[in-house]
Design an enzyme around this catalytic site. Structure first.
Site, PDB file in Angstrom:
ATOM      1  N   ASP A   1      35.874  35.832  34.880  1.00  0.00           N
ATOM      2  CA  ASP A   1      36.300  34.682  35.671  1.00  0.00           C
ATOM      3  C   ASP A   1      35.184  33.629  35.673  1.00  0.00           C
ATOM      4  OD1 ASP A   1      38.613  34.332  38.132  1.00  0.00           O
ATOM      5  OD2 ASP A   1      36.867  32.997  38.184  1.00  0.00           O
TER       6      ASP A   1
ATOM      7  N   GLY B   1      46.956  31.571  47.117  1.00  0.00           N
ATOM      8  CA  GLY B   1      45.830  31.052  46.348  1.00  0.00           C
ATOM      9  C   GLY B   1      46.066  31.064  44.859  1.00  0.00           C
TER      10      GLY B   1
ATOM     11  N   HIS C   1      48.070  37.164  36.079  1.00  0.00           N
ATOM     12  CA  HIS C   1      46.733  37.713  35.835  1.00  0.00           C
ATOM     13  C   HIS C   1      46.358  38.685  36.924  1.00  0.00           C
ATOM     14  CE1 HIS C   1      46.444  33.824  37.902  1.00  0.00           C
ATOM     15  NE2 HIS C   1      45.417  34.338  38.588  1.00  0.00           N
TER      16      HIS C   1
ATOM     17  N   HIS D   1      43.264  40.208  38.840  1.00  0.00           N
ATOM     18  CA  HIS D   1      41.829  40.093  39.096  1.00  0.00           C
ATOM     19  C   HIS D   1      41.268  41.508  39.236  1.00  0.00           C
ATOM     20  CE1 HIS D   1      41.729  35.752  40.531  1.00  0.00           C
ATOM     21  NE2 HIS D   1      43.016  36.009  40.698  1.00  0.00           N
TER      22      HIS D   1
END
Ligand code: 5GP
Ligand code: ZN
Length: 113
Positions: free
Chosen positions: A30, A92, A99, A101
């Site tokens: 990230d 958010g 994706h 995280h």
């Protein structure tokens, strides 16, 4: 999708620190890490997000999580990590290519914000 940020990253149009790649999956660091490990694991297939996923996407979503688990194992952070999908703008979600995280390498509070 031509105008999707993460599709462009998969194509190599935008440089990233690649962590893992296979036929189905791409994983990369990230750009704005929230923990010592913060890796994004994405399907190469463009899926807008979890709420737009269909039953035919079940396998690839599972693969994303298993890839996150493998990266966590390789990095020795199995004492505590989290896999997170932000779903929808109120959570958010800011990039509309599904994706996972992978966040870890520090104590993680619960419940999340
Ligand atoms: P979301 O907020 O949609 O759940 O997560 C999107 C993530 O993508 C954010 O954590 C953000 O830092 C990351 N991100 C946004 N643009 C880029 C980029 O160009 N490169 C990389 N490596 N990460 C990005
Ligand atoms: Zn995409």
């Amino acid at each position: 999708m031509t105008d999707c940020l993460f599709c462009r990253i998969i194509r190599g149009d935008i440089p990233t620190k690649k962590v893992y790649e296979d036929e189905h999956i791409f994983a990369f660091e990230d750009i704005d890490p929230k923990a010592p490990t913060h890796v994004l694991v994405i399907p190469k297939k463009h899926i807008r997000g979890l709420k737009e996923a269909t039953p035919e996407d079940a396998e690839i979503i599972g693969r994303c999580h298993l890839t996150a688990a493998k990266i966590a194992r390789d990095r020795g952070i199995e004492d505590g990590y989290r896999t997170v999908l932000n779903v929808g703008p109120r959570s958010g979600q800011s990039v509309f290519h599904l994706h996972v995280h992978l966040v870890g390498g520090r104590d993680l509070g619960w419940p999340p914000g």
